[in-house]
Write an enzyme that holds these catalytic residues in place. Structure first.
Site, PDB file in Angstrom:
ATOM      1  N   GLU A   1      51.355   5.716  33.565  1.00 29.32           N
ATOM      2  CA  GLU A   1      51.568   6.862  32.672  1.00 29.32           C
ATOM      3  C   GLU A   1      52.730   7.739  33.128  1.00 29.32           C
ATOM      4  O   GLU A   1      53.213   8.575  32.374  1.00 29.32           O
ATOM      5  CB  GLU A   1      50.312   7.721  32.489  1.00 29.32           C
ATOM      6  CG  GLU A   1      49.173   7.006  31.802  1.00 29.32           C
ATOM      7  CD  GLU A   1      47.947   7.890  31.616  1.00 29.32           C
ATOM      8  OE1 GLU A   1      47.928   9.020  32.156  1.00 29.32           O
ATOM      9  OE2 GLU A   1      47.019   7.457  30.908  1.00 29.32           O
TER      10      GLU A   1
ATOM     11  N   HIS B   1      38.827  13.519  27.679  1.00 29.89           N
ATOM     12  CA  HIS B   1      38.574  14.664  28.556  1.00 29.89           C
ATOM     13  C   HIS B   1      37.137  14.634  29.087  1.00 29.89           C
ATOM     14  O   HIS B   1      36.889  14.992  30.242  1.00 29.89           O
ATOM     15  CB  HIS B   1      38.853  15.963  27.794  1.00 29.89           C
ATOM     16  CG  HIS B   1      40.288  16.083  27.380  1.00 29.89           C
ATOM     17  ND1 HIS B   1      41.274  16.471  28.252  1.00 29.89           N
ATOM     18  CD2 HIS B   1      40.903  15.832  26.187  1.00 29.89           C
ATOM     19  CE1 HIS B   1      42.444  16.465  27.620  1.00 29.89           C
ATOM     20  NE2 HIS B   1      42.237  16.074  26.372  1.00 29.89           N
TER      21      HIS B   1
ATOM     22  N   GLU C   1      49.916  22.598  28.720  1.00 29.85           N
ATOM     23  CA  GLU C   1      49.407  21.378  28.084  1.00 29.85           C
ATOM     24  C   GLU C   1      50.334  21.007  26.933  1.00 29.85           C
ATOM     25  O   GLU C   1      50.612  21.818  26.060  1.00 29.85           O
ATOM     26  CB  GLU C   1      47.986  21.595  27.574  1.00 29.85           C
ATOM     27  CG  GLU C   1      47.387  20.428  26.825  1.00 29.85           C
ATOM     28  CD  GLU C   1      47.344  19.146  27.638  1.00 29.85           C
ATOM     29  OE1 GLU C   1      47.674  18.087  27.075  1.00 29.85           O
ATOM     30  OE2 GLU C   1      47.008  19.209  28.843  1.00 29.85           O
TER      31      GLU C   1
ATOM     32  N   ARG D   1      36.192  12.615  41.092  1.00 30.82           N
ATOM     33  CA  ARG D   1      37.459  13.249  40.723  1.00 30.82           C
ATOM     34  C   ARG D   1      37.308  14.753  40.627  1.00 30.82           C
ATOM     35  O   ARG D   1      38.023  15.533  41.277  1.00 30.82           O
ATOM     36  CB  ARG D   1      37.944  12.685  39.380  1.00 30.82           C
ATOM     37  CG  ARG D   1      39.012  13.517  38.691  1.00 30.82           C
ATOM     38  CD  ARG D   1      39.041  13.198  37.201  1.00 30.82           C
ATOM     39  NE  ARG D   1      40.041  13.962  36.482  1.00 30.82           N
ATOM     40  CZ  ARG D   1      39.819  15.124  35.898  1.00 30.82           C
ATOM     41  NH1 ARG D   1      38.615  15.696  35.982  1.00 30.82           N
ATOM     42  NH2 ARG D   1      40.780  15.744  35.240  1.00 30.82           N
TER      43      ARG D   1
ATOM     44  N   GLU E   1      46.251  17.052  37.871  1.00 31.02           N
ATOM     45  CA  GLU E   1      45.600  15.743  37.982  1.00 31.02           C
ATOM     46  C   GLU E   1      46.467  14.796  37.185  1.00 31.02           C
ATOM     47  O   GLU E   1      46.278  14.608  35.987  1.00 31.02           O
ATOM     48  CB  GLU E   1      44.164  15.798  37.442  1.00 31.02           C
ATOM     49  CG  GLU E   1      43.340  14.585  37.851  1.00 31.02           C
ATOM     50  CD  GLU E   1      43.495  13.405  36.926  1.00 31.02           C
ATOM     51  OE1 GLU E   1      44.555  12.717  37.008  1.00 31.02           O
ATOM     52  OE2 GLU E   1      42.596  13.158  36.120  1.00 31.02           O
TER      53      GLU E   1
END
Length: 412
Positions: free
Chosen positions: A169, A62, A117, A71, A160
């Site tokens: 991913e 993170h 999350e 970004r 994101e």
């Protein structure tokens, strides 16, 4: 000394290696009763997801993403400079992580933000939100965005989700499923569009490290070892993650694939193939094909007044932009005749296939094409006579169509 890869690169390398160990864990002891194929596949997918989400429990990942200035600034600018889109709206943040995007949405005036999350990092996320959200606008939810239930559909989805070469991913799968389940019919995706580019590149330093060394090992020529190393990388679909300079490009960037994230479907990201022919822009050595992506924050509105208010923002991860943690992905070409000349035509076909055993992993493939004998796409951006002629004819046709007066505009 080569630079130590960052954490996301370790994940890339790990996911592009053989999956034998994963299969052994899934199948269990050789003497145990066989597991039904459907259940075995489901259990294997759950193991893959669990490993993936656990990797994001590392605080350093993170930190790496937050410290990626291009970004994070792109998201901040896109959200805050388009605050009119967010004011009074309900937002879903898919894969909220540290919560930074949810906090930007709160700052932009969102009425409600669902910060979803799936990793164990959600416990830290809750603490971050409690410290910064005095009015209780942000609600933290632990789970997969495509599986949770919300009291109503949302106006905007921010996320994101991008990985190396955009799709690594496979988080886009979750974003698409969450969009279909939670986004209103006239809802907005942030980012709204994404594009993958490719170009021929020269890799002098890389080739010196991986090939030049083998030319003389204690006085002996061991170049067959270097050839085998490069061939194994290509056959295994294992790319290199490098920071390239614009000067290393040997051709103009071509679009490999592009998506409108409001409408893209799952089958469009499962398997992608495209062939390109490109004109070499300078003398050099053709060592590989580089891939990178850009994301645009420019949602389309049919309401002209609203469309005029949108302030487009682009996040560019290419060699000509400020470096990001995504860097560029390079598929190395194992060939002896790497010398190319200006205006020479080179061709390749790239494939990206999502693995059935590990959907988080894409198998990358590269085949070199013969510009003289292999079929060119239509239109083709190379400078071969037939392609240039066809492009000119198409352009003339477009120009002629633009000159045709609109019947509705003619006086009655």
């Amino acid at each position: 000394m080569p630079k130590r890869p960052d954490l996301r690169e370790f994940v890339l390398v790990k996911n592009t290696m053989s999956q034998v160990e994963s299969e052994q864990k899934t199948n269990g002891d050789i003497n145990s009763p066989p597991t039904p194929p459907k259940k075995a596949k489901e259990r294997e997918k759950n193991c893959v997801d669990e490993e993936y989400f656990n990797s994001y429990n590392d605080i350093n990942i993170h930190k790496l993403m937050l410290q990626d200035g291009p970004r994070t600034r792109a998201y901040e600018k896109a959200i805050l400079e388009n605050s009119e889109l967010f004011t009074g709206k309900t937002v879903l943040d898919v894969g909220a992580g540290s919560g930074i995007l949810s906090l930007f949405c709160m700052k932009a005036g969102a009425k409600k933000v669902y910060a979803v999350e799936a990793s164990p990092f959600v416990h830290v996320l809750r603490e971050v939100i409690e410290l910064n959200d005095e009015n209780g606008i942000i609600e933290v939810i632990h789970g997969k965005a495509e599986e949770i239930e919300l009291p109503s559909q949302v106006d905007i989805i921010v996320s994101e989700w991008m990985g190396f070469y955009l799709l690594h991913e496979s988080m886009l799968d979750s974003v698409i499923k969450a969009r279909d389940k939670h986004l209103q019919d006239d809802g907005v995706m942030f980012p709204s569009h994404s594009t993958v580019y490719c170009a021929a590149v020269q890799l002098d330093e890389y080739m010196e490290d991986n090939v030049g060394y083998w030319e003389s090992v204690y006085g002996f020529n061991m170049l067959p070892v270097a050839t085998r190393v490069l061939e194994n990388k290509l056959s295994g679909g294992a790319p290199e993650v490098l920071v390239l300079k614009e000067s290393q490009l040997l051709s103009e960037p071509c679009v490999f694939t592009e998506y409108d994230l409001r409408w893209v479907q799952l089958d469009e990201v499962k398997s992608i193939r495209d062939r390109k022919f490109a004109s070499i822009t300078r003398d050099g050595k053709f060592h590989g094909v580089a891939l990178w992506f850009s994301c645009d924050f420019k949602p389309v509105f049919y309401d002209e007044e609203m469309a005029e208010k949108v302030r487009p923002v682009t996040l560019d991860t290419g060699p000509n932009a400020e470096p990001t943690h995504w860097k560029q992905t390079v598929i190395v070409v194992p060939r002896n005749d790497s010398e190319v000349e200006k205006d020479e035509i080179v061709g390749w076909e790239i494939s990206m296939d999502q693995s059935e055993d590990n959907p988080r992993h894409y198998q990358l493939g590269l085949s070199l094409l013969d510009p003289e004998t292999d079929e060119h796409p239509v239109p083709c951006e190379c400078k071969m006579a037939r392609c240039a002629l066809f492009a000119a004819l198409m352009q003339k046709e477009e120009d002629d169509l633009e000159e045709i007066p609109n019947i509705e505009d003619e006086p009655s």
